[in-house]
Scaffold this active site. Structure first.
Site, PDB file in Angstrom:
ATOM      1  CB  SER A   5      -0.909  -0.032   1.231  1.00 27.60           C
ATOM      2  OG  SER A   5      -1.650  -1.293   1.248  1.00 27.60           O
TER       3      SER A   5
HETATM    4  N1  SAH Z   1      -0.970  -3.691   3.454  1.00 24.01           N
HETATM    5  C1  SAH Z   1      -0.718  -4.641   2.724  1.00 24.01           C
HETATM    6  C2  SAH Z   1      -1.484  -4.539   1.545  1.00 24.01           C
HETATM    7  C3  SAH Z   1      -1.459  -5.710   0.660  1.00 24.01           C
HETATM    8  S1  SAH Z   1      -2.415  -5.682  -0.652  1.00 24.01           S
HETATM    9  C4  SAH Z   1       0.836  -4.101   2.052  1.00 24.01           C
HETATM   10  O1  SAH Z   1       1.008  -3.001   2.155  1.00 24.01           O
HETATM   11  O2  SAH Z   1       1.500  -4.888   1.779  1.00 24.01           O
HETATM   12  C5  SAH Z   1      -3.907  -6.432   0.055  1.00 24.01           C
HETATM   13  C6  SAH Z   1      -3.537  -8.236   0.225  1.00 24.01           C
HETATM   14  O3  SAH Z   1      -4.782  -8.688   0.626  1.00 24.01           O
HETATM   15  C7  SAH Z   1      -3.157  -9.193  -0.756  1.00 24.01           C
HETATM   16  O4  SAH Z   1      -2.066  -9.579  -0.201  1.00 24.01           O
HETATM   17  C8  SAH Z   1      -4.199  -9.996  -0.941  1.00 24.01           C
HETATM   18  O5  SAH Z   1      -3.582 -11.092  -1.070  1.00 24.01           O
HETATM   19  C9  SAH Z   1      -4.864 -10.067   0.407  1.00 24.01           C
HETATM   20  N2  SAH Z   1      -6.043 -10.601   0.559  1.00 24.01           N
HETATM   21  C10 SAH Z   1      -7.307 -10.457  -0.413  1.00 24.01           C
HETATM   22  N3  SAH Z   1      -8.249 -11.202   0.175  1.00 24.01           N
HETATM   23  C11 SAH Z   1      -7.967 -11.672   1.241  1.00 24.01           C
HETATM   24  C12 SAH Z   1      -8.513 -12.359   2.113  1.00 24.01           C
HETATM   25  N4  SAH Z   1      -9.724 -12.955   2.177  1.00 24.01           N
HETATM   26  N5  SAH Z   1      -7.970 -13.071   3.226  1.00 24.01           N
HETATM   27  C13 SAH Z   1      -6.563 -12.635   3.427  1.00 24.01           C
HETATM   28  N6  SAH Z   1      -6.005 -11.988   2.516  1.00 24.01           N
HETATM   29  C14 SAH Z   1      -6.749 -11.602   1.590  1.00 24.01           C
END
Ligand code: SAH
Length: 213
Positions: A63
């Site tokens: 993010s």
């Molecule tokens: N705050 C994190 C954001 C990553 S993007 C960062 O800065 O790295 C959001 C993440 O949510 C992705 O890695 C995706 O795989 C995960 N995601 C999506 N749906 C999900 C679910 N149902 N359970 C767990 N993770 C999920």
């Protein structure tokens, strides 16, 4: 935790965050101390302190720092907070949450990302995180209720299971809306009688998907 970027880089980073509305000194302090370059792909290391989302493995994104800061600030953490994070991704947001709370329970549906995030947090000596590979849409009933919940992937509506696992007095921050369409960052506060919803800012997140891969 060891910050290896230059003081000038970190000062400029903090100034950008402040200008974008991250004003809580505790949040700025932990973001200044957390080496974001550890959480991006090596070839993006030079851009780690730009205020940008960047691609990570499994076609996901780390993010944007100012969004991480604003979400963390809205969560109003204390050193006693028990936090659930859904969508740990790179583990960067997890590290920030861990620096401001008692314990973070984090779920990530991509095994590769969950494994990478776990080893990055371990390498930084962050010990108050339990990060597991799994679907976070159902929350983590075994450890519920949570004082705070942060979701990093967008659902159409706040998932029922997450609302149920939020303690009375607790706060949940999550993006809602369809992929492609405008999404809103929402703050949900649980009261004795129900839930209050506040819209914060327009955002763009990857979708919250069912199942784990
Ligand atoms: N705050 C994190 C954001 C990553 S993007 C960062 O800065 O790295 C959001 C993440 O949510 C992705 O890695 C995706 O795989 C995960 N995601 C999506 N749906 C999900 C679910 N149902 N359970 C767990 N993770 C999920």
């Amino acid at each position: 935790m060891k910050q290896t970027a230059s003081p000038e880089t970190i000062d400029a980073f903090v100034e950008t965050l402040r200008r974008d509305g991250v004003t809580d000194p505790r949040v700025l302090d932990v973001m200044a101390r957390t080496p974001r370059e550890n959480f991006v792909e090596p070839h993006f290391a030079a851009r780690a302190y730009d205020n940008l989302p960047l691609p990570i493995a499994c076609a996901q994104t780390i993010s944007q720092p100012s969004v991480v800061g604003l979400m963390t600030q809205e969560l109003d953490l204390t050193t006693r907070s028990k936090v659930l994070e859904v969508g740990a991704g790179s583990g960067y947001q997890t590290a920030i949450l861990a620096g401001l709370s008692r314990r973070v329970y984090a779920l990530e549906r991509h095994r590769t990302l969950a494994d990478q995030a776990t080893s990055r947090l371990r390498a930084l000596g962050i010990e108050n995180v339990i990060l597991t590979h799994g679907d976070g849409s159902d929350g983590w009933p075994m450890h519920a209720p949570f004082d705070r919940i942060m979701v990093a992937a967008a659902a159409e509506d706040p998932p029922r299971a997450l609302l149920d696992q939020l303690r009375v007095g607790g706060i949940m921050i999550l993006p809602v809306g369809d992929e492609g369409d405008e999404q809103q960052l929402i703050k949900v506060t649980r009261t004795e009688d129900g839930f209050n919803y506040d819209e914060l800012i327009p955002v763009r997140f990857v979708p919250l998907l069912d199942g784990s891969v």
